[in-house]
Motif scaffolding. Sequence first.
Motif, short mmCIF file in Angstrom:
data_model
loop_
_atom_site.label_atom_id
_atom_site.label_comp_id
_atom_site.label_asym_id
_atom_site.label_seq_id
_atom_site.Cartn_x
_atom_site.Cartn_y
_atom_site.Cartn_z
N TYR A 5 0.84 -1.19 0.00
CA TYR A 5 0.00 0.00 0.00
C TYR A 5 0.88 1.24 0.00
N THR B 158 -9.63 3.19 9.22
CA THR B 158 -9.08 4.50 9.58
C THR B 158 -7.87 4.35 10.48
N GLY C 13 -8.45 4.43 4.64
CA GLY C 13 -8.17 3.54 3.54
C GLY C 13 -6.70 3.43 3.20
N ARG C 14 -6.35 2.35 2.47
CA ARG C 14 -5.00 2.13 1.96
C ARG C 14 -5.10 1.62 0.53
N SER D 269 -7.71 5.03 -5.49
CA SER D 269 -8.44 5.87 -4.54
C SER D 269 -9.46 6.78 -5.21
N ASN E 173 -6.59 9.47 8.66
CA ASN E 173 -6.39 8.90 7.33
C ASN E 173 -7.37 7.73 7.13
N THR F 12 -5.98 12.30 -1.71
CA THR F 12 -5.06 11.17 -1.71
C THR F 12 -3.64 11.67 -1.42
N THR G 110 -2.98 6.72 0.93
CA THR G 110 -4.14 6.74 1.80
C THR G 110 -4.91 8.02 1.49
N ILE H 136 1.65 7.35 1.64
CA ILE H 136 1.81 6.83 2.98
C ILE H 136 3.29 6.98 3.38
#
Length: 234
Positions: A157, A186, A204-205, A212, A202, A229, A160, A232
């Motif tokens: 990932y 989250t 999602g990944r 995204s 934050n 977006t 995020t 990460i």
Amino acid sequence: MKKILATLLIATSSLFSQEVDIATALQQIESGNIKPAEVILRDLKTKNPGDPSVIFLDAVLTKDGDEALKKYSTVLEKYPNSKYADAVIYRIFSYYYSLGYYKKAETYLNRLKKDFPESPYIKTADRKIPDIEEQPPQQVIVPSKPIKPEKVETKTYNFTIQAGAFLNIDNAKKLCDRLNRENYFTEITTKDVGGSILNVVNVGRFSTEEESRSVLNLLEKKFNLKGRTVPINK
């Protein structure tokens, strides 16, 4: 935070005696005595609710980042010659910069340099602005992507969605709880903005930025909210 408040106290002069004196409250905040400062603020708001220095103090003590930004903006728009105007510009700059809205932040940095060339905040704020595009902020607090944790552990990932930023950790947790109830993934990270710690939510990944985008569009339609977006940090 202490360095910034100390700068505020030094910068205050008799040239602005027409404004309410909030030096005592700022000294209390600098010493970590928030409650006495809040008592002073309550009294000042009763007697001088529209004074720019009082509005500035209110913003400093406001825990929610979005609400604080509104109050700083009020000072700047209605009282551009306030004795705390350069501090206000610096704080707005720092807030946008921390959220990655670099073009917006740069406009405030340029304004600080132009309107207050002798301000001590210029040295603190002056930095290389990343040359990247960003979506203009329509809201400071922006929930984003519903995604369930992946079961494939080998997946990498890289991105995020930044959902919101709060001075108060409890507000950040409330946003997480709200999204978790809807099966959103989250997490909370922190950013140092001008001496204040922002708690960033934050959501999602994603392996790619493209992944995204469909989620951002979905949440905009479903919740009328915009996310952003971001990479990460690893």
